[in-house]
Motif scaffolding. Structure first.
Motif, PDB file in Angstrom:
ATOM      1  N   ASN A  36     -23.096   3.253 -12.126  1.00 18.59           N
ATOM      2  CA  ASN A  36     -23.601   3.467 -13.477  1.00 18.59           C
ATOM      3  C   ASN A  36     -23.161   2.360 -14.425  1.00 18.59           C
ATOM      4  OD1 ASN A  36     -25.049   5.344 -15.307  1.00 18.59           O
ATOM      5  ND2 ASN A  36     -23.074   5.419 -16.357  1.00 18.59           N
ATOM      6  N   VAL A  37     -21.943   1.849 -14.236  1.00 20.22           N
ATOM      7  CA  VAL A  37     -21.451   0.776 -15.104  1.00 20.22           C
ATOM      8  C   VAL A  37     -22.271  -0.497 -14.918  1.00 20.22           C
ATOM      9  CG1 VAL A  37     -19.737   0.002 -13.408  1.00 20.22           C
ATOM     10  CG2 VAL A  37     -19.374  -0.455 -15.858  1.00 20.22           C
ATOM     11  N   ASP A  38     -22.764  -0.731 -13.707  1.00 24.27           N
ATOM     12  CA  ASP A  38     -23.595  -1.908 -13.463  1.00 24.27           C
ATOM     13  C   ASP A  38     -24.980  -1.753 -14.090  1.00 24.27           C
ATOM     14  OD1 ASP A  38     -21.601  -3.203 -11.999  1.00 24.27           O
ATOM     15  OD2 ASP A  38     -22.194  -2.199 -10.151  1.00 24.27           O
ATOM     16  N   ILE A  39     -25.509  -0.521 -14.056  1.00 25.99           N
ATOM     17  CA  ILE A  39     -26.826  -0.283 -14.644  1.00 25.99           C
ATOM     18  C   ILE A  39     -26.784  -0.460 -16.155  1.00 25.99           C
ATOM     19  CG2 ILE A  39     -28.648   1.433 -14.974  1.00 25.99           C
ATOM     20  CD1 ILE A  39     -27.879   2.637 -12.307  1.00 25.99           C
ATOM     21  N   THR A  40     -25.772   0.134 -16.797  1.00 24.13           N
ATOM     22  CA  THR A  40     -25.666   0.022 -18.245  1.00 24.13           C
ATOM     23  C   THR A  40     -25.265  -1.381 -18.686  1.00 24.13           C
ATOM     24  OG1 THR A  40     -23.377   0.840 -18.091  1.00 24.13           O
ATOM     25  CG2 THR A  40     -25.113   2.450 -18.561  1.00 24.13           C
ATOM     26  N   GLY A  41     -24.549  -2.119 -17.818  1.00 25.80           N
ATOM     27  CA  GLY A  41     -24.132  -3.475 -18.171  1.00 25.80           C
ATOM     28  C   GLY A  41     -25.271  -4.466 -18.094  1.00 25.80           C
ATOM     29  N   LEU A 223     -34.064  21.791  -8.610  1.00 27.75           N
ATOM     30  CA  LEU A 223     -33.585  20.414  -8.738  1.00 27.75           C
ATOM     31  C   LEU A 223     -33.988  19.764 -10.052  1.00 27.75           C
ATOM     32  CD1 LEU A 223     -34.322  19.044  -5.147  1.00 27.75           C
ATOM     33  CD2 LEU A 223     -32.084  19.521  -6.134  1.00 27.75           C
ATOM     34  N   THR A 224     -35.183  20.071 -10.533  1.00 25.14           N
ATOM     35  CA  THR A 224     -35.655  19.395 -11.741  1.00 25.14           C
ATOM     36  C   THR A 224     -34.769  19.683 -12.946  1.00 25.14           C
ATOM     37  OG1 THR A 224     -37.182  21.257 -12.016  1.00 25.14           O
ATOM     38  CG2 THR A 224     -38.066  19.237 -11.045  1.00 25.14           C
ATOM     39  N   VAL A 225     -34.245  20.890 -13.033  1.00 25.12           N
ATOM     40  CA  VAL A 225     -33.367  21.231 -14.155  1.00 25.12           C
ATOM     41  C   VAL A 225     -32.003  20.583 -13.986  1.00 25.12           C
ATOM     42  CG1 VAL A 225     -32.267  23.137 -15.395  1.00 25.12           C
ATOM     43  CG2 VAL A 225     -34.596  23.390 -14.534  1.00 25.12           C
ATOM     44  N   ILE A 226     -31.510  20.503 -12.757  1.00 25.94           N
ATOM     45  CA  ILE A 226     -30.217  19.880 -12.510  1.00 25.94           C
ATOM     46  C   ILE A 226     -30.251  18.404 -12.864  1.00 25.94           C
ATOM     47  CG2 ILE A 226     -28.564  19.271 -10.694  1.00 25.94           C
ATOM     48  CD1 ILE A 226     -28.523  22.185 -11.678  1.00 25.94           C
ATOM     49  N   ALA A 227     -31.345  17.721 -12.562  1.00 27.27           N
ATOM     50  CA  ALA A 227     -31.462  16.302 -12.905  1.00 27.27           C
ATOM     51  C   ALA A 227     -31.352  16.091 -14.405  1.00 27.27           C
ATOM     52  CB  ALA A 227     -32.790  15.754 -12.382  1.00 27.27           C
ATOM     53  N   PHE A 228     -31.768  17.078 -15.188  1.00 26.18           N
ATOM     54  CA  PHE A 228     -31.690  16.991 -16.642  1.00 26.18           C
ATOM     55  C   PHE A 228     -30.251  16.896 -17.127  1.00 26.18           C
ATOM     56  CE2 PHE A 228     -31.891  19.070 -20.895  1.00 26.18           C
ATOM     57  CZ  PHE A 228     -32.749  18.165 -21.503  1.00 26.18           C
ATOM     58  N   ASN A 229     -29.303  17.384 -16.329  1.00 22.03           N
ATOM     59  CA  ASN A 229     -27.900  17.391 -16.738  1.00 22.03           C
ATOM     60  C   ASN A 229     -27.258  16.011 -16.747  1.00 22.03           C
ATOM     61  OD1 ASN A 229     -27.892  20.186 -17.031  1.00 22.03           O
ATOM     62  ND2 ASN A 229     -27.305  20.540 -14.902  1.00 22.03           N
ATOM     63  N   PHE A 230     -27.905  15.032 -16.145  1.00 24.87           N
ATOM     64  CA  PHE A 230     -27.316  13.697 -16.096  1.00 24.87           C
ATOM     65  C   PHE A 230     -27.505  12.916 -17.398  1.00 24.87           C
ATOM     66  CE2 PHE A 230     -27.875  14.754 -11.644  1.00 24.87           C
ATOM     67  CZ  PHE A 230     -26.669  14.353 -11.108  1.00 24.87           C
ATOM     68  N   ILE A 231     -28.358  13.408 -18.264  1.00 25.35           N
ATOM     69  CA  ILE A 231     -28.582  12.768 -19.557  1.00 25.35           C
ATOM     70  C   ILE A 231     -28.123  13.726 -20.636  1.00 25.35           C
ATOM     71  CG2 ILE A 231     -30.282  11.756 -21.103  1.00 25.35           C
ATOM     72  CD1 ILE A 231     -29.864  10.166 -18.607  1.00 25.35           C
ATOM     73  N   GLY A 232     -27.165  13.310 -21.439  1.00 30.24           N
ATOM     74  CA  GLY A 232     -26.637  14.164 -22.489  1.00 30.24           C
ATOM     75  C   GLY A 232     -26.169  13.354 -23.681  1.00 30.24           C
ATOM     76  N   GLN A 233     -25.725  14.073 -24.687  1.00 29.53           N
ATOM     77  CA  GLN A 233     -25.248  13.410 -25.893  1.00 29.53           C
ATOM     78  C   GLN A 233     -23.868  12.813 -25.647  1.00 29.53           C
ATOM     79  OE1 GLN A 233     -25.168  15.951 -29.298  1.00 29.53           O
ATOM     80  NE2 GLN A 233     -24.705  14.311 -30.739  1.00 29.53           N
ATOM     81  N   SER A 235     -22.931  10.718 -23.242  1.00 32.34           N
ATOM     82  CA  SER A 235     -22.730  10.175 -21.891  1.00 32.34           C
ATOM     83  C   SER A 235     -24.031  10.261 -21.106  1.00 32.34           C
ATOM     84  CB  SER A 235     -21.625  10.950 -21.150  1.00 32.34           C
ATOM     85  OG  SER A 235     -22.003  12.288 -20.963  1.00 32.34           O
ATOM     86  N   ASN A 236     -24.333   9.173 -20.418  1.00 31.25           N
ATOM     87  CA  ASN A 236     -25.548   9.106 -19.610  1.00 31.25           C
ATOM     88  C   ASN A 236     -25.202   8.550 -18.232  1.00 31.25           C
ATOM     89  OD1 ASN A 236     -27.365   9.925 -21.744  1.00 31.25           O
ATOM     90  ND2 ASN A 236     -27.069   7.907 -22.641  1.00 31.25           N
ATOM     91  N   ASP A 237     -25.433   9.347 -17.217  1.00 28.47           N
ATOM     92  CA  ASP A 237     -25.193   8.908 -15.843  1.00 28.47           C
ATOM     93  C   ASP A 237     -26.525   8.503 -15.231  1.00 28.47           C
ATOM     94  OD1 ASP A 237     -24.339   8.409 -13.313  1.00 28.47           O
ATOM     95  OD2 ASP A 237     -23.656  10.442 -12.875  1.00 28.47           O
ATOM     96  N   PHE A 238     -26.926   7.252 -15.467  1.00 27.79           N
ATOM     97  CA  PHE A 238     -28.227   6.804 -14.990  1.00 27.79           C
ATOM     98  C   PHE A 238     -28.248   6.676 -13.470  1.00 27.79           C
ATOM     99  CE2 PHE A 238     -28.112   5.058 -19.362  1.00 27.79           C
ATOM    100  CZ  PHE A 238     -29.228   5.700 -19.864  1.00 27.79           C
ATOM    101  N   GLY A 239     -27.136   6.271 -12.873  1.00 24.77           N
ATOM    102  CA  GLY A 239     -27.084   6.180 -11.421  1.00 24.77           C
ATOM    103  C   GLY A 239     -27.262   7.538 -10.763  1.00 24.77           C
TER     104      GLY A 239
END
Length: 273
Positions: A36-41, A223-233, A235-239
């Motif tokens: 994730n650090v590489d994606i955001t960087g 699964l579709t709802v769980i994937a939603f948990n990776f994006i939040g206020q 912190s964002n876990d794009f990986g």
């Protein structure tokens, strides 16, 4: 010379469409293997190392296997029930020429899903579905019928229209009942259409997000709802999001590949009258 220019134009168009359609998919796969650090960087840094960390974290942080089962139960149940109800309904619409009934079912598919959320949520509370896993599964499957049933009906109508009524009438000599004619004659002839309806209904139901977000409990989350948990206020876990999206796409992809032969025959058969 003109032929050469035409070929160059055709292959250029193919390349452009390939980038448009496959580019996002390849980017998703590549990002799922990056930290994730590489994606955001640096979003497009091709020198960043690849890792399976995002996939391992999915199963460590969440009960991902259970969420896969939940999605299979809801999408598979709504697809099979949609076919079981939609195939006879489409047959009756064609043979009885009930175009008004067919149009009414199409309206349900055209309406935005948010129109159904509040009534379904009230029904869920009334029958105490949030605290009952079996009832919650049943409610989600019924809710997804709003997606799969009209789709099955309208995909199957052209295939039933292409089956000559004389083929069915020939079975009257053997004393076949209407149900026997439908089961032993019509359904086998409409097998390509059934494969199209099954595949597309499953994909649409598998990817649908709104009903599960509003109606599912902790034991039935897909699964579709769980994937939603990776994006939040904050912190964002794009990986993790890309890894989850990759796994979400696998079952629908496998089903499409498995049914490809019937799918192509069904699409072309329903398009040519």
């Amino acid at each position: 010379m003109n032929t050469g220019k035409r070929l160059v134009g055709v292959y250029t168009a193919y390349a452009v469409f390939a980038v448009i359609f496959f580019g996002p998919v390849l980017f998703m796969l590549w990002s799922s293997l990056r930290r994730n650090v590489d994606i955001t960087g640096s979003l497009f840094d091709v020198t960043s190392p690849l890792t399976l960390e995002n996939f391992t974290n999915l199963f460590e942080r969440f009960e991902f296997g259970r969420y896969i089962v939940n999605s299979l139960v809801v999408a598979g149940g709504s697809t099979l029930l949609g076919l079981a109800l939609g195939a006879p309904a489409a047959y009756v619409v064609v043979r009885r020429q009930l175009t008004t009934l067919g149009f009414v079912t199409l309206l349900a598919r055209m309406a935005p899903g948010v129109l159904f959320v509040l009534p379904l949520f009230v029904l869920s509370i009334r029958i105490d579905a949030p605290s009952n896993t079996g009832l919650n599964y049943a409610l989600l499957i019924v809710a997804h019928l709003i997606i799969t049933l009209p789709l099955c009906i309208w995909l199957l109508i052209p295939f039933f229209e292409d089956i000559p009524i004389s083929i069915e009438e020939s079975t009257l000599i053997d004393g076949a009942s209407p149900w026997q004619r439908f089961r032993t004659v019509v359904l086998p002839l409409a097998l390509p259409g059934l494969s199209v309806a099954l595949t597309l209904s499953f994909v649409f139901s598998w990817n649908y997000f709104l009903f599960a977000l509003a109606l599912a409990n902790d034991r039935t989350l897909p699964l579709t709802v769980i994937a939603f948990n990776f994006i939040g206020q904050g912190s964002n876990d794009f990986g993790g999001l890309m890894a989850a999206s990759t796994l979400i796409s696998v079952p629908a992809l496998l089903l499409t590949i498995f049914a490809q032969r019937w799918l192509v025959r069904g699409i072309t058969g329903g398009a040519v009258k």
